[in-house]
Design an enzyme around this catalytic site. Structure first.
Site, PDB file in Angstrom:
ATOM      1  N   ARG A 144       1.161   1.650   2.827  1.00  0.00           N
ATOM      2  CA  ARG A 144       1.222   2.263   1.537  1.00  0.00           C
ATOM      3  C   ARG A 144      -0.079   2.974   1.298  1.00  0.00           C
ATOM      4  O   ARG A 144      -1.175   2.839   1.779  1.00  0.00           O
ATOM      5  CB  ARG A 144       1.502   1.246   0.262  1.00  0.00           C
ATOM      6  CG  ARG A 144       2.384   0.083   0.388  1.00  0.00           C
ATOM      7  CD  ARG A 144       2.596  -0.685  -0.513  1.00  0.00           C
ATOM      8  NE  ARG A 144       3.756  -1.542  -0.654  1.00  0.00           N
ATOM      9  CZ  ARG A 144       3.805  -2.721  -0.177  1.00  0.00           C
ATOM     10  NH1 ARG A 144       2.751  -3.149   0.741  1.00  0.00           N
ATOM     11  NH2 ARG A 144       5.290  -3.355   0.030  1.00  0.00           N
ATOM     12  N   LYS A 169       0.229  -5.176  -2.552  1.00  0.00           N
ATOM     13  CA  LYS A 169       1.023  -5.266  -3.752  1.00  0.00           C
ATOM     14  C   LYS A 169       1.375  -6.622  -4.104  1.00  0.00           C
ATOM     15  O   LYS A 169       1.663  -6.744  -5.400  1.00  0.00           O
ATOM     16  CB  LYS A 169       2.196  -4.388  -3.219  1.00  0.00           C
ATOM     17  CG  LYS A 169       3.075  -4.001  -4.341  1.00  0.00           C
ATOM     18  CD  LYS A 169       4.211  -2.934  -4.276  1.00  0.00           C
ATOM     19  CE  LYS A 169       5.138  -2.599  -5.320  1.00  0.00           C
ATOM     20  NZ  LYS A 169       6.260  -1.810  -4.693  1.00  0.00           N
ATOM     21  N   HIS A 244       3.989   9.262  -0.035  1.00  0.00           N
ATOM     22  CA  HIS A 244       4.478   7.834   0.028  1.00  0.00           C
ATOM     23  C   HIS A 244       5.707   7.835   0.891  1.00  0.00           C
ATOM     24  O   HIS A 244       6.019   6.938   1.763  1.00  0.00           O
ATOM     25  CB  HIS A 244       4.851   7.259  -1.158  1.00  0.00           C
ATOM     26  CG  HIS A 244       5.490   5.939  -1.120  1.00  0.00           C
ATOM     27  ND1 HIS A 244       4.983   4.830  -0.881  1.00  0.00           N
ATOM     28  CD2 HIS A 244       6.997   5.449  -1.105  1.00  0.00           C
ATOM     29  CE1 HIS A 244       5.699   3.629  -0.603  1.00  0.00           C
ATOM     30  NE2 HIS A 244       6.916   4.046  -0.910  1.00  0.00           N
ATOM     31  N   ARG A 247       5.561   6.675   4.651  1.00  0.00           N
ATOM     32  CA  ARG A 247       6.022   5.427   4.917  1.00  0.00           C
ATOM     33  C   ARG A 247       7.408   5.283   5.218  1.00  0.00           C
ATOM     34  O   ARG A 247       7.803   4.588   6.126  1.00  0.00           O
ATOM     35  CB  ARG A 247       5.596   4.434   3.842  1.00  0.00           C
ATOM     36  CG  ARG A 247       5.816   2.927   3.790  1.00  0.00           C
ATOM     37  CD  ARG A 247       5.204   2.314   2.656  1.00  0.00           C
ATOM     38  NE  ARG A 247       5.891   1.327   2.288  1.00  0.00           N
ATOM     39  CZ  ARG A 247       5.558  -0.222   2.760  1.00  0.00           C
ATOM     40  NH1 ARG A 247       4.499   0.064   3.528  1.00  0.00           N
ATOM     41  NH2 ARG A 247       6.046  -1.302   2.469  1.00  0.00           N
ATOM     42  N   HIS A 278       6.985  -5.793   2.903  1.00  0.00           N
ATOM     43  CA  HIS A 278       8.025  -6.278   1.846  1.00  0.00           C
ATOM     44  C   HIS A 278       8.247  -7.839   1.544  1.00  0.00           C
ATOM     45  O   HIS A 278       8.256  -8.566   2.083  1.00  0.00           O
ATOM     46  CB  HIS A 278       9.340  -5.643   2.391  1.00  0.00           C
ATOM     47  CG  HIS A 278       9.532  -4.341   2.565  1.00  0.00           C
ATOM     48  ND1 HIS A 278      10.431  -3.688   3.188  1.00  0.00           N
ATOM     49  CD2 HIS A 278       8.679  -3.230   1.850  1.00  0.00           C
ATOM     50  CE1 HIS A 278      10.539  -2.156   3.018  1.00  0.00           C
ATOM     51  NE2 HIS A 278       9.349  -1.984   2.231  1.00  0.00           N
ATOM     52  N   TYR A 287      17.433   0.888   3.831  1.00  0.00           N
ATOM     53  CA  TYR A 287      17.304   1.869   4.805  1.00  0.00           C
ATOM     54  C   TYR A 287      18.720   2.174   5.627  1.00  0.00           C
ATOM     55  O   TYR A 287      18.909   3.213   5.824  1.00  0.00           O
ATOM     56  CB  TYR A 287      16.189   1.927   5.771  1.00  0.00           C
ATOM     57  CG  TYR A 287      14.837   2.191   5.008  1.00  0.00           C
ATOM     58  CD1 TYR A 287      14.394   3.370   4.820  1.00  0.00           C
ATOM     59  CD2 TYR A 287      14.060   1.175   4.466  1.00  0.00           C
ATOM     60  CE1 TYR A 287      13.014   3.481   4.223  1.00  0.00           C
ATOM     61  CE2 TYR A 287      12.711   1.303   3.961  1.00  0.00           C
ATOM     62  CZ  TYR A 287      12.181   2.604   3.754  1.00  0.00           C
ATOM     63  OH  TYR A 287      11.089   2.731   3.246  1.00  0.00           O
TER      64      TYR A 287
END
Length: 312
Positions: A144, A169, A244, A247, A278, A287
């Site tokens: 990130r 995060k 971003h 990524r 994640h 994705y």
């Protein structure tokens, strides 16, 4: 200070002490408090909460975004209701929660090279070196942008070829392993940085042209300049490419390689989730349906399996 502002401050301090960062949520909650103060309200009501949530500063009509804003007030109101029974908790079915993730812009290798070439033209020289390194680092690791900006010198072990992504995060840490070419590039940047600032104030690995840390909130302005200089334009009706999105490029490229080498992609996806940081594997599985090429490869793999099972 109003009683509502004091209660909000105590609430945020309590939750942060429990490990919650509340960066965006805290900003939203204090915005709601100001909204109430401007209207002379001294307690939370459902009508005020809904009015604030749907009157965004940028006039966004996205109900998912508005619902998230309302959630901030709802959680606070539940806490406050235990102290003040007159507090109203906004209902949870007012705004839709159906989340529609916007498809990322997937840079081609040529576009990434064009971005790095545009960064080379920045001045002074350290700013150019920092931006080339930042773009390259995000493209080859999938970090990130905030993680890259906060990366400390002690987190970078070029002898072992690893980066420690600390306090991420979701409050977890992870190791990212570097390709030898990435190690070489980071060594070159480290040398240029130390020559420019032998005794910097910042402890971060990446620095701005004044020897301080990169400002994660302002880097988008410079990146927009680089996108324009590189001649990159989004398809009609799509939002502008973001930093971003590098990524996303890493993630999609990794999954495409897995499909092409014939490996078991489903078994590898949890590894990719861990690599990306994640908290929920669903963020990685997204994705498969968001990128047409991945969807086609996944469908082809399923058809092959079905054909093998159909053979008597």
């Amino acid at each position: 200070m109003s009683a509502l502002r004091a209660a909000a401050g105590e609430y945020l301090a309590m939750r942060r002490a429990l490990g919650f960062k509340l960066t965006t949520q805290g900003r939203h909650l204090m915005s709601f408090v100001r909204f109430c103060e401007e209207r002379g309200a001294d307690r939370v009501t459902a009508d005020l909460a809904i009015e604030w949530a749907t009157r965004t500063s940028r006039g966004s009509g996205n109900e998912v975004y508005q619902a998230r804003r309302l959630d901030v007030v709802r959680i606070f109101a539940r806490h406050l209701q235990a102290l003040d029974p007159a507090t109203e908790v906004p209902p949870d079915d007012v705004l839709t929660r159906r989340y529609l993730r916007i498809p990322p812009y997937l840079y081609s290798p040529q576009e990434i090279a064009a971005l790095m070439s545009a960064a080379h033209a920045l001045r002074p020289a350290l700013r150019a070196a920092t931006w080339r390194t930042l773009i390259g680092l995000l493209a080859v690791t999938g970090m990130r942008q905030g993680e890259a900006c906060r990366l400390r010198r002690d987190d970078v072990d070029l002898e072992a070829g690893t980066l420690l992504i600390a306090d991420t995060k979701f409050g977890k840490s992870r190791l990212v392993f570097l390709h030898p070419t990435a190690i070489t590039a980071l060594r070159a940047y480290e040398h240029a940085r130390d020559q420019a600032f032998p005794e910097p104030e910042a402890a971060t690995f990446l620095m701005n042209s004044r020897g301080g840390p990169l400002d994660g909130h302002n880097i988008q302005h410079t990146f927009a300049v680089l996108v324009a200089a590189a001649g990159i334009q989004p398809p009609p009706g799509r939002r502008a490419p973001r930093l971003h999105d590098l990524r996303h490029v890493f993630t999609v490229a990794t999954m495409l390689d897995w499909y092409r080498d014939g490996g078991n992609v489903q078994a590898r996806l949890p590894l990719l989730s861990t690599w990306l940081g994640h908290v929920d594997p669903k963020s990685t599985y997204w994705y498969l349906q968001a990128v047409p090429e991945l969807l086609a490869l996944a469908a082809g793999r399923l058809e092959q399996q079905a054909d093998r099972q159909a053979v008597p």
